[in-house]
Design a protein around this motif. Structure first.
Motif, PDB file in Angstrom:
ATOM      1  N   PHE B  15       0.856  -1.190   0.000  1.00 29.20           N
ATOM      2  CA  PHE B  15       0.000   0.000   0.000  1.00 29.20           C
ATOM      3  C   PHE B  15       0.883   1.228   0.000  1.00 29.20           C
ATOM      4  O   PHE B  15       1.788   1.342   0.822  1.00 29.20           O
ATOM      5  CB  PHE B  15      -0.893   0.028   1.246  1.00 29.20           C
ATOM      6  N   PHE B  23       3.781   0.405   2.522  1.00 34.74           N
ATOM      7  CA  PHE B  23       3.603  -0.610   3.554  1.00 34.74           C
ATOM      8  C   PHE B  23       3.314  -1.952   2.899  1.00 34.74           C
ATOM      9  O   PHE B  23       2.378  -2.073   2.099  1.00 34.74           O
ATOM     10  CB  PHE B  23       2.451  -0.199   4.466  1.00 34.74           C
ATOM     11  N   ALA B  25       1.759  -5.272   3.030  1.00 39.68           N
ATOM     12  CA  ALA B  25       0.764  -5.996   3.821  1.00 39.68           C
ATOM     13  C   ALA B  25       0.887  -7.498   3.597  1.00 39.68           C
ATOM     14  O   ALA B  25       0.693  -8.285   4.510  1.00 39.68           O
ATOM     15  CB  ALA B  25      -0.640  -5.516   3.473  1.00 39.68           C
ATOM     16  N   PRO B  44      -2.450 -12.920  13.373  1.00 39.21           N
ATOM     17  CA  PRO B  44      -2.677 -11.755  14.230  1.00 39.21           C
ATOM     18  C   PRO B  44      -3.374 -10.652  13.453  1.00 39.21           C
ATOM     19  O   PRO B  44      -3.261 -10.579  12.223  1.00 39.21           O
ATOM     20  CB  PRO B  44      -1.269 -11.340  14.653  1.00 39.21           C
ATOM     21  N   SER B  45      -4.056  -9.814  14.167  1.00 39.49           N
ATOM     22  CA  SER B  45      -4.771  -8.714  13.535  1.00 39.49           C
ATOM     23  C   SER B  45      -3.794  -7.835  12.747  1.00 39.49           C
ATOM     24  O   SER B  45      -2.696  -7.560  13.204  1.00 39.49           O
ATOM     25  CB  SER B  45      -5.454  -7.929  14.654  1.00 39.49           C
ATOM     26  N   GLY B  46      -4.184  -7.451  11.555  1.00 41.72           N
ATOM     27  CA  GLY B  46      -3.319  -6.611  10.729  1.00 41.72           C
ATOM     28  C   GLY B  46      -2.350  -7.394   9.866  1.00 41.72           C
ATOM     29  O   GLY B  46      -1.483  -6.811   9.216  1.00 41.72           O
ATOM     30  N   CYS B  47      -2.493  -8.723   9.814  1.00 44.34           N
ATOM     31  CA  CYS B  47      -1.532  -9.516   9.039  1.00 44.34           C
ATOM     32  C   CYS B  47      -1.929  -9.637   7.574  1.00 44.34           C
ATOM     33  O   CYS B  47      -1.253 -10.288   6.796  1.00 44.34           O
ATOM     34  CB  CYS B  47      -1.351 -10.901   9.658  1.00 44.34           C
ATOM     35  N   GLY B  48      -3.026  -9.018   7.202  1.00 42.90           N
ATOM     36  CA  GLY B  48      -3.379  -8.984   5.786  1.00 42.90           C
ATOM     37  C   GLY B  48      -4.421  -9.997   5.356  1.00 42.90           C
ATOM     38  O   GLY B  48      -4.567 -10.277   4.169  1.00 42.90           O
ATOM     39  N   ARG B  49      -5.218 -10.491   6.295  1.00 46.20           N
ATOM     40  CA  ARG B  49      -6.228 -11.488   5.920  1.00 46.20           C
ATOM     41  C   ARG B  49      -7.355 -10.858   5.105  1.00 46.20           C
ATOM     42  O   ARG B  49      -7.767 -11.393   4.071  1.00 46.20           O
ATOM     43  CB  ARG B  49      -6.806 -12.151   7.182  1.00 46.20           C
ATOM     44  N   SER B  50      -7.861  -9.701   5.569  1.00 50.02           N
ATOM     45  CA  SER B  50      -8.925  -9.035   4.806  1.00 50.02           C
ATOM     46  C   SER B  50      -8.419  -8.635   3.432  1.00 50.02           C
ATOM     47  O   SER B  50      -9.144  -8.757   2.431  1.00 50.02           O
ATOM     48  CB  SER B  50      -9.405  -7.784   5.540  1.00 50.02           C
ATOM     49  N   THR B  51      -7.178  -8.176   3.390  1.00 50.81           N
ATOM     50  CA  THR B  51      -6.579  -7.807   2.112  1.00 50.81           C
ATOM     51  C   THR B  51      -6.562  -9.008   1.172  1.00 50.81           C
ATOM     52  O   THR B  51      -6.897  -8.889  -0.015  1.00 50.81           O
ATOM     53  CB  THR B  51      -5.147  -7.288   2.346  1.00 50.81           C
TER      54      THR B  51
HETATM   55  N1  ADP Z   1      -6.150   0.661   1.694  1.00 48.29           N
HETATM   56  C1  ADP Z   1      -5.116   0.543   2.549  1.00 48.29           C
HETATM   57  N2  ADP Z   1      -4.140   1.485   2.587  1.00 48.29           N
HETATM   58  C2  ADP Z   1      -3.111   1.381   3.442  1.00 48.29           C
HETATM   59  N3  ADP Z   1      -2.938   0.371   4.288  1.00 48.29           N
HETATM   60  C3  ADP Z   1      -3.866  -0.603   4.307  1.00 48.29           C
HETATM   61  C4  ADP Z   1      -5.007  -0.569   3.453  1.00 48.29           C
HETATM   62  N4  ADP Z   1      -5.773  -1.662   3.694  1.00 48.29           N
HETATM   63  C5  ADP Z   1      -5.118  -2.353   4.659  1.00 48.29           C
HETATM   64  N5  ADP Z   1      -3.990  -1.722   5.027  1.00 48.29           N
HETATM   65  C6  ADP Z   1      -3.032  -2.191   6.021  1.00 48.29           C
HETATM   66  O1  ADP Z   1      -2.645  -3.501   5.691  1.00 48.29           O
HETATM   67  C7  ADP Z   1      -2.545  -4.300   6.846  1.00 48.29           C
HETATM   68  C8  ADP Z   1      -3.389  -5.520   6.703  1.00 48.29           C
HETATM   69  O2  ADP Z   1      -4.742  -5.156   6.799  1.00 48.29           O
HETATM   70  P1  ADP Z   1      -5.914  -6.231   6.797  1.00 48.29           P
HETATM   71  O3  ADP Z   1      -5.834  -7.036   5.559  1.00 48.29           O
HETATM   72  O4  ADP Z   1      -7.180  -5.508   7.039  1.00 48.29           O
HETATM   73  O5  ADP Z   1      -5.524  -7.122   8.072  1.00 48.29           O
HETATM   74  P2  ADP Z   1      -6.401  -8.199   8.855  1.00 48.29           P
HETATM   75  O6  ADP Z   1      -7.691  -8.379   8.157  1.00 48.29           O
HETATM   76  O7  ADP Z   1      -5.568  -9.436   8.876  1.00 48.29           O
HETATM   77  O8  ADP Z   1      -6.575  -7.683  10.244  1.00 48.29           O
HETATM   78  C9  ADP Z   1      -2.922  -3.426   8.024  1.00 48.29           C
HETATM   79  O9  ADP Z   1      -1.754  -2.984   8.656  1.00 48.29           O
HETATM   80  C10 ADP Z   1      -3.660  -2.280   7.390  1.00 48.29           C
HETATM   81  O10 ADP Z   1      -3.446  -1.102   8.127  1.00 48.29           O
END
Ligand code: ADP
Ligand code: MG
Lengths: 259, 267
Positions: B15, B23, B25, B44-51
């Motif tokens: 990102f 960053f 992800a 762990p939270s923030g590891c990029g699962r939603s991404t």
């Molecule tokens: N659109 C974006 N721009 C910048 N950083 C992002 C964006 N989307 C997610 N991130 C960052 O990428 C990392 C992974 O996010 P995410 O996939 O939501 O994690 P998870 O679902 O595992 O908690 C996080 O640190 C988040 O802050």
């Protein structure tokens, strides 16, 4: 927080007592010679004037004209505001260019434009409709613009995965979101529409409730001025009641609605 | 022989951030999910699962790497998947019925047919009688049921679920998990399920993928060979369940600690 319950009957009783007391004080003050009826008129005088206007039917024509001007101003203003808001919210460039311009225009106290409109469009209803429209358009523009810009990205993502094309997105997500903002500013925009029409009439016209007030004023007729104000209050109250009804219907999907 | 339904090949996602270093992800994430399997991703939270889910659905385009869905390379938003969002993504201005019908209406299914199918799914998720309610009038659990019906009504082969039950209270959650399992048992969709709850992951899945703290990579994969059909309430006291939990938690714990202390895991 604890929910405080109010006794509505008590509230209404107190309201009526206060109003009657105020009117009695006013009438009494005039009769006792403390208040000069030339400036302050009196409830009796106002009632007489209202009765006279009702009897000769002239008041209904004036109310009709004012409502007609305000409805035209409201309708055209809403349409124009929606279209502008939609276009600017959807186009990154137009939005970036014109949003500050709109904000600037919005900051102008637009009532001072009324003399200009009368100069340009004359004493007929045109200038009043434009005045009313000029007030409404900005309220609706900003509601539409925000409604579309602020729509939850998750809703858009969901709609697209559910198969929404660009038209579906507009129809099922963007417009409902914008409408919810427009509805919640309905009271403001309808109020502005009435103000625009009345101020236009007051400054130059031969018909309408604003004209009644301005005419009475020119005749040093305080009773007529007050009677005109009473008519406006009744109109505003009636509109507010109607909007409450409409709002409750249109925003049934919202957590709290109506009153 | 089983066919691969979802395949990720060396997915990296960076990102760009205003005035900062980009960053990372996700870093070289590769895995595949066979058709009809229920696979969970923990980390762990923030590891990029939603991404990761957004990339599979085509909502995000990865910086590099390739995604294949049902044998086709993913480009653009995929409409042959079902996606359950972490946050509520129901249309607040539509009734339950209209929310569930939405996917069919967008697909130009005739209105009467769409309505019948939607009503059938509303019944299947146990919401009969609530067709004309608005989302705000429903509990969290009921809203999740609407989401489930909204997603299943158009028959996607793949379900992507992003912590769908994390906001629910424990009882509702257990209930929803069992119902999801029953539905899955019947429909045999491919499910990729994201959670931060290892118990949930093990109880539901055929396989658990553990991701590292950011930048997210695949750390380990565990086959969950617990018998089916399962009941998420009973299975937690199963001896083998507890062994699996111990084993995977040992891996996951390091990552959770790493993400908390901000230290990058090296294992
Ligand atoms: N659109 C974006 N721009 C910048 N950083 C992002 C964006 N989307 C997610 N991130 C960052 O990428 C990392 C992974 O996010 P995410 O996939 O939501 O994690 P998870 O679902 O595992 O908690 C996080 O640190 C988040 O802050
Ligand atoms: Mg997430």
């Amino acid at each position: 927080m604890e929910q405080r319950s109010v006794n509505t009957r008590l509230v209404w009783t107190v309201r009526i007592v206060l109003l009657v007391g105020f009117l009695a004080f006013w009438e009494g003050g005039v009769r006792a010679g403390i208040l000069d009826p030339f400036f302050y008129s009196s409830p009796g005088q106002i009632l007489t004037r209202l009765a006279q206007w009702t009897r000769d039917g002239s008041i209904f024509q004036h109310i009709g004209i004012t409502l007609w001007e305000m409805m035209l101003g409201f309708t055209i203003g809403t349409l124009v505001g929606m279209v502008l808001g939609f276009i600017m919210a959807r186009s990154a460039y137009l939005g970036a260019i014109f949003e500050p311009v709109m904000a600037l225009f919005n900051a102008i106290p637009r009532l001072v434009l009324a003399p200009l409109f009368i100069l340009w469009l004359g004493l007929g209803i045109g200038s009043k409709v434009v005045m009313s429209l000029a007030l409404v358009v900005f309220v609706v523009f900003f509601a539409t613009y925000t409604g579309i810009r602020e729509v939850d990205p998750a809703l858009i993502a969901n709609a697209r995965i559910l198969g929404a094309g660009s038209n579906d997105l507009t129809r099922h997500v963007l417009i409902p979101s914008a409408l919810s903002w427009i509805f919640s500013s309905l009271r403001t925009s309808v109020g502005f529409a009435l103000i625009g029409a009345v101020v236009g009439e007051y400054l130059g016209s031969t018909r309408g409730v604003g004209y009644l007030v301005s005419f009475a004023e020119s005749m040093f007729d305080a009773g007529g001025v007050f009677a005109g104000l009473v008519v406006m209050v009744i109109m505003a109250g009636g509109l507010d009641f109607l909007i409450g009804r409409v709002e409750a219907r249109l925003t049934a999907w919202k957590p709290q609605h109506g009153r | 022989m089983s066919q691969v339904q979802i395949r990720l090949e060396r997915i990296t996602m960076r990102f760009r951030r205003r005035g900062q270093e980009p960053f990372t992800a996700l870093q070289d994430v590769s895995f595949e999910v066979e058709a009809g399997r229920f696979v969970s991703v923990v980390g762990p939270s923030g590891c990029g699962r939603s991404t990761t889910l957004s990339i599979i659905a085509g909502l995000l385009t990865p910086t590099s790497g390739e995604v294949w869905l049902d044998g086709q390379p993913v480009s653009g938003v995929q409409t042959n998947v079902g996606f359950m969002f972490q946050r509520d993504a129901l249309f607040p201005w539509k009734t339950v019925l209209d929310n569930v019908m939405a996917g069919l209406i967008f697909r130009k299914v005739p209105r009467q047919k769409a309505r019948d199918k939607a009503l059938e799914w509303i019944r299947r998720v146990g919401l009969s009688g609530f067709e004309h309610h608005y989302p705000y009038q429903l509990s969290g659990g009921m809203r999740k049921r609407v989401s489930l019906a909204q997603t299943l009504v158009y028959g996607p082969q793949t379900l992507l679920m992003d912590e769908p039950f994390s906001a629910l209270d424990v009882q509702t959650r257990d209930l929803m998990e069992n119902e999801l399992l029953a539905l899955w048992q019947e429909l045999r969709k491919t499910v990729l399920f994201i959670t931060h709850d290892l118990e949930e992951a093990i109880a539901l899945s055929d396989e658990v993928i553990v991701m590292t703290a950011a930048p997210g990579r695949v750390k380990a994969r565990y086959a969950i060979d617990l018998p089916r059909p399962r009941n998420v309430l009973d299975i937690r006291t199963d001896l083998h369940f507890m062994q699996l939990y111990e084993q995977i938690w040992a891996d996951l714990r390091d990552e959770v600690m790493a993400s908390h202390s901000g230290i990058r895991s090296t294992s």
